[in-house]
Design an enzyme around this catalytic site. Structure first.
Site, PDB file in Angstrom:
ATOM      1  N   GLU A 182      -0.690  -5.378   7.932  1.00  0.00           N
ATOM      2  CA  GLU A 182      -0.217  -6.753   7.773  1.00  0.00           C
ATOM      3  C   GLU A 182       1.280  -6.915   8.039  1.00  0.00           C
ATOM      4  OE1 GLU A 182      -4.031  -6.173   6.219  1.00  0.00           O
ATOM      5  OE2 GLU A 182      -2.254  -5.207   5.374  1.00  0.00           O
ATOM      6  N   HIS A 241      -9.197   6.287  10.615  1.00  0.00           N
ATOM      7  CA  HIS A 241      -8.551   5.050  10.155  1.00  0.00           C
ATOM      8  C   HIS A 241      -7.039   5.136  10.336  1.00  0.00           C
ATOM      9  CE1 HIS A 241      -8.095   1.417   7.728  1.00  0.00           C
ATOM     10  NE2 HIS A 241      -7.168   2.052   7.027  1.00  0.00           N
ATOM     11  N   PHE A 245      11.065  -0.789  13.212  1.00  0.00           N
ATOM     12  CA  PHE A 245       9.914   0.009  12.794  1.00  0.00           C
ATOM     13  C   PHE A 245      10.348   0.999  11.723  1.00  0.00           C
ATOM     14  CE2 PHE A 245       6.880   3.494  13.157  1.00  0.00           C
ATOM     15  CZ  PHE A 245       5.668   2.835  13.301  1.00  0.00           C
ATOM     16  N   TRP A 255       0.873  -1.178   0.000  1.00  0.00           N
ATOM     17  CA  TRP A 255       0.000   0.000   0.000  1.00  0.00           C
ATOM     18  C   TRP A 255       0.906   1.223   0.000  1.00  0.00           C
ATOM     19  CZ3 TRP A 255      -5.045  -0.034  -0.831  1.00  0.00           C
ATOM     20  CH2 TRP A 255      -5.754   1.143  -0.642  1.00  0.00           C
ATOM     21  N   THR A 296     -10.455  10.412   7.941  1.00  0.00           N
ATOM     22  CA  THR A 296     -11.092   9.661   9.026  1.00  0.00           C
ATOM     23  C   THR A 296     -10.054   9.213  10.052  1.00  0.00           C
ATOM     24  OG1 THR A 296     -10.818   7.484   8.005  1.00  0.00           O
ATOM     25  CG2 THR A 296     -12.753   8.775   7.330  1.00  0.00           C
ATOM     26  N   CYS A 333       3.970   2.692   4.930  1.00  0.00           N
ATOM     27  CA  CYS A 333       3.637   4.112   4.885  1.00  0.00           C
ATOM     28  C   CYS A 333       2.138   4.271   5.085  1.00  0.00           C
ATOM     29  CB  CYS A 333       4.060   4.720   3.548  1.00  0.00           C
ATOM     30  SG  CYS A 333       3.596   6.449   3.362  1.00  0.00           S
ATOM     31  N   ARG A 352      10.714  11.566   2.753  1.00  0.00           N
ATOM     32  CA  ARG A 352      11.377  10.645   3.679  1.00  0.00           C
ATOM     33  C   ARG A 352      11.648   9.284   3.045  1.00  0.00           C
ATOM     34  NH1 ARG A 352       8.675  14.505   5.805  1.00  0.00           N
ATOM     35  NH2 ARG A 352       9.181  15.393   7.826  1.00  0.00           N
TER      36      ARG A 352
END
Length: 167
Positions: free
Chosen positions: A67, A97, A122, A31, A95, A89, A136
């Site tokens: 995931e 989310h 991370f 994504w 929202t 990312c 970045r």
């Protein structure tokens, strides 16, 4: 808010241990792939630059940032690795989310660090917009993938040092 330009990925290569005999997993979210695949390129290149070999880098893709946690767990359970780098990312939308995904991924990667005997890094960007993410991911602020790889090398080396103290 800072308006100056700074490459956040700058580091002293002499302060990074050799990755020559280390094995790494990289789990990357597809994504926002215009960002995450640049993070992958940065991480992979940094590992190679510090002595890792192609054969000792396992790359797997997952659908989204959420995931990453399970992908990282699979890597820890099914491959003999010294560290797992989680790259993703999440870009703020209209929202909540964004909040739920960021919180879940952060908590999940923290739990992996606590439950497995290897470091999970991370390397997830959490930005307000695509421009910040691209800045970045090889842009004016460096590449978070490079930073994640350097962290993985340093943490894997720390673990090896600690194990040598033990026995």
């Amino acid at each position: 808010m800072a308006t100056y330009l700074k490459n956040l990925s700058s580091y002293d290569p002499n302060m990074v241990p050799s990755a020559k005999n280390m094995k790494f997993g990289i789990v990357v979210s597809d994504w926002n792939d215009s960002v995450t695949h640049k993070l992958l390129e940065g991480a992979y290149s940094a590992l190679i630059e510090h002595g890792a070999t192609d054969e000792n880098i396992l790359v797997k893709h997952v659908p989204g940032a959420y995931e990453l946690t399970l992908g990282g767990q699979f890597m820890a359970e099914y491959a003999d690795l010294d560290a797992v780098i989680c790259l993703g990312c999440v870009i703020q939308g209209e929202t909540r989310h964004f909040d739920f995904i960021c919180q879940g991924v952060t908590y999940g990667i923290t739990e992996l660090n606590m439950n497995y005997n290897i470091p999970f890094i991370f390397g997830v960007l959490t930005t307000d917009n695509l421009e910040q993410a691209l800045d970045r991911a090889g842009g004016k602020h460096g590449n978070k993938g490079v930073e994640a790889a350097i962290t993985a090398i340093k943490m894997a080396a720390l673990q090896k040092e600690m194990e040598e103290l033990e026995g």
